[in-house]
Design an enzyme around this catalytic site. Structure first.
Site, PDB file in Angstrom:
ATOM      1  N   SER A 257       0.827  -1.196   0.000  1.00  0.00           N
ATOM      2  CA  SER A 257       0.000   0.000   0.000  1.00  0.00           C
ATOM      3  C   SER A 257       0.862   1.247   0.000  1.00  0.00           C
ATOM      4  CB  SER A 257      -0.882   0.030   1.254  1.00  0.00           C
ATOM      5  OG  SER A 257      -0.086   0.274   2.408  1.00  0.00           O
ATOM      6  N   ASP A 258       0.282   2.357  -0.467  1.00  0.00           N
ATOM      7  CA  ASP A 258       0.891   3.641  -0.175  1.00  0.00           C
ATOM      8  C   ASP A 258       0.745   3.866   1.332  1.00  0.00           C
ATOM      9  OD1 ASP A 258       2.120   6.091  -0.435  1.00  0.00           O
ATOM     10  OD2 ASP A 258       0.865   6.747  -2.103  1.00  0.00           O
ATOM     11  N   TRP A 259       1.528   4.776   1.851  1.00  0.00           N
ATOM     12  CA  TRP A 259       1.636   4.921   3.314  1.00  0.00           C
ATOM     13  C   TRP A 259       0.321   5.407   3.936  1.00  0.00           C
ATOM     14  CZ3 TRP A 259       5.200   2.444   1.485  1.00  0.00           C
ATOM     15  CH2 TRP A 259       6.361   2.091   2.169  1.00  0.00           C
ATOM     16  N   ALA A 261      -2.577   4.274   3.337  1.00  0.00           N
ATOM     17  CA  ALA A 261      -3.643   4.370   2.334  1.00  0.00           C
ATOM     18  C   ALA A 261      -4.802   3.434   2.636  1.00  0.00           C
ATOM     19  CB  ALA A 261      -3.089   4.059   0.940  1.00  0.00           C
TER      20      ALA A 261
END
Length: 786
Positions: A257-259, A261
């Protein structure tokens, strides 16, 4: 335990406790995966970014608790690139290469590979295993806050350059993370606003660059985006992560995942997001509870654990010895990349290159010439090892007979006074050339924000017009995240687009100005005349949590072509100090058919007096396609170096896919057109050569028929008229010629077939007869198609 087979990894996962599994798929702290010492599962270290290695000593070396981690993360996201405070103070120096917005203009896969190698060496020296890049989201609007990180508005450039960078990293033992998957095109409410995109635009534009990069150089990881896509969070989107990424493209690496997200960790795991970054105690707790409640299948959790272990094993198995990095050598590479990427937009009366022996005075204007903006703001921001001052590098070219002076002019923070503008104009009185360093208006710029204007910094437009109005020879050097408006363009002699040139930008600019580097960069996005001409402007940035991508497949230059709008500068535009002649183009076939490709051999000659590089762009223009398509689309490109008078034959290969479009009704890529025009071009608006390629389209089964189908659809099925003629002749006791005459009367009706037929034959033929006949035809059609 490098080299362990899949069976051993599965055995490891089987022996893990549930808590260990949850820890493994949840990350550890801000930048690591979890280690499970009792099973010999090692942690890996990752960090940003897309154009430089950002190693935070406070976040990585010291470690932080949950509260401190979140605060550090938010500080990072909100940090401005020109703020020399906390982030740079706690971040190790590294090479800040040109940002994606400039390096994309190189159109040079070899340079991107070399950049990837250099980034890998710096990662290895710092003990980093995974670099979170490249980012290749489509630059559909120049206002997007992270546009500076991305290469282009076109998936061909995005995919090819990303693949080269990935190879440079991974060939040297450092994993890449291709991001942000998908449609991360705006920073406004970026975690909640849904990017609503029709499937055809997704397939042909927004996903195509990812698909191309993964095919050419599979990254060890793919990072999902913050935003929802068509109402479903990207990190929880099964259509994206399972149907497309895994099933269709066959990607077998790890998805992270993006941080922060992920909103629903169990749903994201179900969808295929293997690793939740960074560590979050609340999300881990929710996942553990869902597992205990039987809401997460064991095999899904176990497969995610396997992928994390596989990634860790791969990183450690490919780990190469760390060695001291020659940052001076990397600085030289950063200078070269910037110099080969800068775009010469305008050059009237051959104002450039400057001849130090033929002029006596140069006036350099603007604070940006002393302290340049070299990069954008946000998580990718790099602490540069050193920074070339443009003024210093320009002044270094001065000699006994050339004087170089500087006058200040603010680039941000306040509007200059009339007196400051007048002082510059007065100082320019004796100068042979004035080089104005200018930047975009910085309000709402960078990660977490979209720009709200394409204008230059306050007072800069007026300054340029004032200098030109006084009869001065004005050369404008632009620093910007993406396109800017240029109301003064026609009054200037030369304009350089430098975007964000990285730490070597000052030297690169000087080389281009003085002709030591023949400019060879070309735009990878279209520059509009004014903000209102941006494709999709009328639906930007969305409302009520929905951002409709109203331009569909007509992104960037495709929109300007469709609407017959003349842009300020076209996609692919870029001038040189020499001239290239496109002499001939030969295709290796005269007709294209299903599953067939084509090669075009283009002869190009340097007819100027200096060596240079030209970017040959091959566009495909469909003639009478089955569905509406862009007028032309870039499909392949090549960068060729030519000495004065030298000619080369450049062979560009078009694949079968390059002639297809995605038909959502059929759910597949199809070939359907009368012909294609193959165009060799210097830009999307500068077509030099063209050749016609006949097309043998795919044969598609006709649509299924029913009594409600209109006559035109019925008659399109070649089996229908003979069968209907026989039915009418038999039921009405008439001849075949009379039956055909009745059928001809049905043409043009928009009513259903049976309703239309009943006007002419009454109840003599009932609807059941027609339904039975059409069912038979449908079955025959299916057998023939199969």
């Amino acid at each position: 335990m490098p080299g362990a087979d899949d069976g051993e990894i599965r055995s490891l996962v089987t022996s893990m406790t549930t808590n260990e599994k949850v820890a493994l798929v949840s990350g550890q702290g801000l930048w690591r995966t979890a280690a499970i010492e009792r099973l010999g599962i090692d942690s890996i270290l990752m960090t940003d970014g897309t154009y430089g290695v950002r190693y935070s000593t406070t976040q990585i070396d010291a470690g932080t608790g949950d509260e401190e981690s979140l605060a550090a993360f938010l500080d990072l996201i909100n940090q401005q690139a020109d703020d020399k405070g906390g982030m740079f103070g706690t971040t190790r120096p590294a090479t800040c290469f040109p940002n994606g917005n400039l390096v994309g203009c190189s159109w040079d896969v070899d340079l991107l590979y070399r950049m990837g190698v250099a980034l890998a060496l710096e990662c290895r020296s710092l003990g980093i295993h995974l670099l979170l890049g490249p980012g290749i989201n489509t630059r559909r609007t120049p206002l997007a806050g992270r546009a500076y990180e991305y290469y282009s508005e076109d998936p061909v450039i995005n995919g090819d350059l990303a693949a080269a960078l990935i190879s440079g990293l991974q060939d040297n033992g450092i994993g890449a993370s291709l991001k942000h998957f998908a449609c991360n095109n705006s920073e406004i409410e970026r975690t909640t606003t849904s990017s609503d995109v029709d499937e055809r635009a997704l397939r042909e534009i927004y996903l195509a660059g990812f698909e191309r990069a993964i095919l050419k150089s599979p990254p060890w990881t793919v990072m999902s985006a913050y935003n929802p896509v068509n109402g479903v969070q990207a990190s929880e989107n099964q259509w994206l992560l399972k149907h497309i990424l895994r099933d269709e493209w066959g990607y077998d690496g790890l998805v992270l995942s993006d941080w922060h997200a992920i909103k629903d960790r169990p749903a994201s795991l179900e969808a295929g997001t293997d690793l939740d970054m960074p560590e979050s105690k609340p999300r881990k707790a929710r996942l553990l509870l869902a597992i205990e409640d039987g809401k997460v299948a064991d095999d899904i959790l176990d497969r995610a654990c396997e992928r994390v272990i596989e990634l860790a094993r791969r990183c450690h198995a490919n780990k190469m010895p760390a060695a001291p990095v020659d940052l001076d050598h990397h600085h030289a590479l950063a200078q070269q990349i910037a110099a080969e990427s800068i775009v010469l937009l305008r050059n009237e009366q051959q104002t450039l290159p400057l001849d130090a022996a033929a002029i006596s005075e140069i006036l350099v204007v603007g604070d940006g010439a002393l302290v340049p903006t070299i990069q954008g703001s946000g998580s990718a921001t790099t602490n540069p090892y050193r920074v070339d001052s443009p003024f210093t590098r320009i002044a270094a070219r001065a000699g006994e007979h050339l004087k170089v002076r500087h006058v200040p002019f603010p680039t941000a923070g306040r509007a200059p006074t009339e007196n400051e503008t007048r002082a510059v104009v007065d100082a320019a009185t004796t100068a042979d050339a004035i080089i104005v360093f200018t930047e975009n208006e910085k309000s709402r710029n960078g990660e977490g924000n979209d720009r709200d204007t394409l204008k230059l910094a306050a007072g800069h437009d007026r300054l340029i017009r004032s200098l030109a109005g006084a009869g001065r020879k004005v050369i404008v050097v632009l620093t910007m995240p993406d396109a800017v408006e240029m109301s003064w363009l026609d009054a200037t002699q030369a304009v350089l687009a430098c975007f964000y040139p990285g730490q070597g930008g000052g030297e690169a600019i000087a080389r281009v100005l003085f002709g030591e580097q023949n400019p060879c960069g070309k735009l990878t996005t279209t520059m509009p005349v004014r903000i209102e001409e941006i494709p999709g402007w009328h639906t930007y940035p969305g409302e009520n949590g929905r951002h409709v991508y109203s331009e569909g497949i007509f992104v960037g230059y495709r929109f300007y072509d469709l609407k017959a709008v003349t842009p300020l500068f076209a996609f692919g535009h870029g001038l040189s100090y020499t001239t290239f002649s496109y002499e001939s183009m030969v295709l290796d076939r005269q007709e294209i058919g299903p599953s067939m490709g084509c090669a075009a051999s283009v002869t190009i000659r340097n007819i100027g007096t200096v060596a240079g590089k030209e970017i040959v762009q091959l566009y495909v223009r469909p003639v009478k396609p089955g569905l509406r398509r862009p007028i032309r689309e870039l499909k392949v490109f090549a960068k060729v170096e030519l000495q004065p008078g030298e000619a080369k034959v450049v062979t560009l290969t078009l694949s079968a896919r390059d002639f297809q479009y995605f038909d959502t009704a059929r759910g597949t890529w199809v070939l359907d057109a009368e012909a294609f025009i193959i165009e060799a071009a210097a830009s999307s608006r500068d077509i030099r050569l063209e050749s016609r390629l006949a097309c043998r389209s795919e044969r598609f089964p006709p649509a299924a028929l029913s009594a409600l189908s209109p006559p035109a659809l019925v008659f399109a099925n070649e089996l229908a008229i003979p069968a209907l003629t026989e039915l009418l002749a038999r039921k009405l006791r008439i001849s075949g010629e009379e039956a055909i005459a009745i059928l001809e009367k049905l043409n043009g009706s928009f009513l259903g077939f049976y309703d239309t037929l009943s006007w002419y034959v009454g109840d003599a033929i009932n609807e059941a007869d027609i339904t039975a006949l059409f069912d038979t035809l449908n079955r025959r059609t299916e057998r023939i198609s199969a």
